[in-house]
Design an enzyme around this catalytic site. Structure first.
Site, short mmCIF file in Angstrom:
data_model
loop_
_atom_site.label_atom_id
_atom_site.label_comp_id
_atom_site.label_asym_id
_atom_site.label_seq_id
_atom_site.Cartn_x
_atom_site.Cartn_y
_atom_site.Cartn_z
N SER A 32 0.85 -1.19 0.00
CA SER A 32 0.00 0.00 0.00
C SER A 32 0.88 1.24 0.00
CB SER A 32 -0.87 0.03 1.26
OG SER A 32 -1.51 1.28 1.39
N TYR A 47 -1.73 -0.56 10.20
CA TYR A 47 -1.89 -1.02 8.82
C TYR A 47 -0.67 -0.60 7.98
CZ TYR A 47 -3.85 -1.04 4.07
OH TYR A 47 -4.08 -1.24 2.73
P1 NAP Z 1 -11.78 -5.61 0.26
O1 NAP Z 1 -12.59 -5.08 -0.86
O2 NAP Z 1 -12.20 -5.35 1.66
O3 NAP Z 1 -11.58 -7.19 0.03
C1 NAP Z 1 -10.83 -7.92 0.96
C2 NAP Z 1 -10.69 -9.35 0.50
O4 NAP Z 1 -9.83 -10.03 1.43
C3 NAP Z 1 -12.01 -10.10 0.51
O5 NAP Z 1 -11.99 -11.01 -0.56
C4 NAP Z 1 -11.99 -10.84 1.85
O6 NAP Z 1 -12.78 -12.02 1.85
C5 NAP Z 1 -10.50 -11.17 1.93
N1 NAP Z 1 -10.04 -11.44 3.30
C6 NAP Z 1 -10.04 -10.61 4.38
N2 NAP Z 1 -9.52 -11.23 5.45
C7 NAP Z 1 -9.19 -12.48 5.04
C8 NAP Z 1 -8.61 -13.60 5.67
N3 NAP Z 1 -8.26 -13.59 6.98
N4 NAP Z 1 -8.40 -14.72 4.95
C9 NAP Z 1 -8.74 -14.77 3.63
N5 NAP Z 1 -9.29 -13.74 2.97
C10 NAP Z 1 -9.52 -12.61 3.67
O7 NAP Z 1 -10.27 -5.06 0.17
P2 NAP Z 1 -9.46 -4.40 -1.06
O8 NAP Z 1 -9.62 -2.93 -0.97
O9 NAP Z 1 -9.73 -5.10 -2.32
O10 NAP Z 1 -7.97 -4.70 -0.58
C11 NAP Z 1 -7.20 -5.76 -1.12
C12 NAP Z 1 -5.75 -5.53 -0.73
O11 NAP Z 1 -5.32 -4.25 -1.24
C13 NAP Z 1 -5.52 -5.47 0.79
O12 NAP Z 1 -4.30 -6.09 1.10
C14 NAP Z 1 -5.46 -3.98 1.07
O13 NAP Z 1 -4.71 -3.70 2.21
C15 NAP Z 1 -4.76 -3.49 -0.20
N6 NAP Z 1 -4.96 -2.06 -0.44
C16 NAP Z 1 -6.21 -1.55 -0.69
C17 NAP Z 1 -6.35 -0.18 -0.90
C18 NAP Z 1 -7.68 0.45 -1.19
O14 NAP Z 1 -7.76 1.70 -1.18
N7 NAP Z 1 -8.73 -0.30 -1.44
C19 NAP Z 1 -5.21 0.65 -0.87
C20 NAP Z 1 -3.98 0.10 -0.63
C21 NAP Z 1 -3.85 -1.27 -0.42
P3 NAP Z 1 -14.17 -12.09 2.73
O15 NAP Z 1 -15.09 -11.05 2.16
O16 NAP Z 1 -14.66 -13.48 2.56
O17 NAP Z 1 -13.75 -11.77 4.15
#
Ligand code: NAP
Length: 255
Positions: A150, A164
């Site tokens: 991130s 985080y």
């Molecule tokens: P999201 O929409 O909240 O999706 C999270 C995903 O992770 C879901 O598929 C969830 O499955 C799964 N998950 C959560 N905890 C888990 C666990 N213990 N074991 C297995 N699966 C798990 O998040 P996102 O925004 O796409 O983020 C994805 C990645 O990008 C993360 O690492 C986040 O830190 C990073 N990121 C995101 C942003 C942003 O602005 N969105 C920015 C920087 C980095 P369930 O629904 O079944 O729990």
């Protein structure tokens, strides 16, 4: 000239059921790849992601497993291999963020939950990928791990979530170290550092307005989409990035 892989790639995406992971799954499907869509709780979202991969032209299977549990992770990789055969790539993507807070006000329970999921979970998944991705003497056959970090790793996220941010700093360091361990086997390891991306993660941390607030402050003046982030992920998985390892690619609108 970009190298091409003769056969379909088999890719496991942790947290592939929603957000960035789901967009990466869909794009991999459009390449005709086979995708393991991991999720922890939301089976409905995972099944919807599987259908999207299939509609895009690939094959997919939903794989339940909590990345913080070693046995779940091992089963997840085994199920992937049973479904499609040898692994060619893994996206270490599952992650969480907790509500905004200063470090002084964070409970140990919260710290443990964030660090368990984002650091321990990612390390266990990366370890399993490292054990299973085949060594190759040909760059055309190189395999690839993409770790989702991130922009917070660079920014520190004061007053919001330094827990985080630190967990993502660990992803940047893991990328450097693991790329050096696996380079001789032609297994590439890179990180993608998204900035502010339009997914449910912000609402799940209790701050849906964050997207627009922070998005407006970026040089490009908006939040990014999961699809824009997926482009970088899928490129790093593909043979088109065959001479790239140990790097961090910012997908953050210049922030
Ligand atoms: P999201 O929409 O909240 O999706 C999270 C995903 O992770 C879901 O598929 C969830 O499955 C799964 N998950 C959560 N905890 C888990 C666990 N213990 N074991 C297995 N699966 C798990 O998040 P996102 O925004 O796409 O983020 C994805 C990645 O990008 C993360 O690492 C986040 O830190 C990073 N990121 C995101 C942003 C942003 O602005 N969105 C920015 C920087 C980095 P369930 O629904 O079944 O729990």
């Amino acid at each position: 000239m970009p190298l091409s892989r003769a056969s379909t790639m088999n890719i496991l995406i942790t947290g592939g059921s929603r957000g960035i992971g789901r967009a990466a799954a869909r794009l991999a499907g459009a390449r005709g790849w086979n995708v393991g869509v991991n999720y922890s709780n939301n089976a409905e979202a995972a099944e919807a992601a599987v259908r999207e991969v299939q509609q895009a032209g690939g094959q997919a299977v939903a794989i339940q497993g909590d990345v913080t549990q070693e046995t779940d992770v091992i089963h997840m990789f085994e199920q992937m291999e049973r479904s499609f055969g040898a692994l060619h790539g893994a996206v270490i993507n599952a992650g969480i963020v907790a509500p905004s807070s200063r470090l002084a006000d964070m409970s140990v329970e919260r710290l443990r939950r964030v660090l368990d999921t984002n650091v321990l979970g990612a390390y266990i998944c990366a370890r399993e990928a490292a054990r299973r991705l085949p060594a190759s003497s040909s760059s055309e056959r190189s395999t690839s791990i993409v770790i989702i970090s991130s922009a917070a790793a660079r920014l520190g996220s004061p007053n919001e979530y330094v827990d985080y941010a630190g967990s993502k700093g660990a992803m940047d360091t893991l990328t450097i170290g693991l790329s050096k361990e696996l380079g001789p086997a032609n297994v590439r390891v890179n990180a993608v550092r998204p900035g502010i991306i339009d997914t449910d993660i912000h609402a799940s941390a209790g701050d849906p307005g964050r997207l627009q607030r922070i998005g407006n402050q970026t040089p490009l003046g908006r939040a990014g989409s999961a699809g824009e982030t997926a482009e970088a992920i899928v490129w790093l998985l593909s043979p088109a990035s065959s001479y790239i390892t140990g790097t961090h690619i910012d997908v953050a609108g210049g922030r």
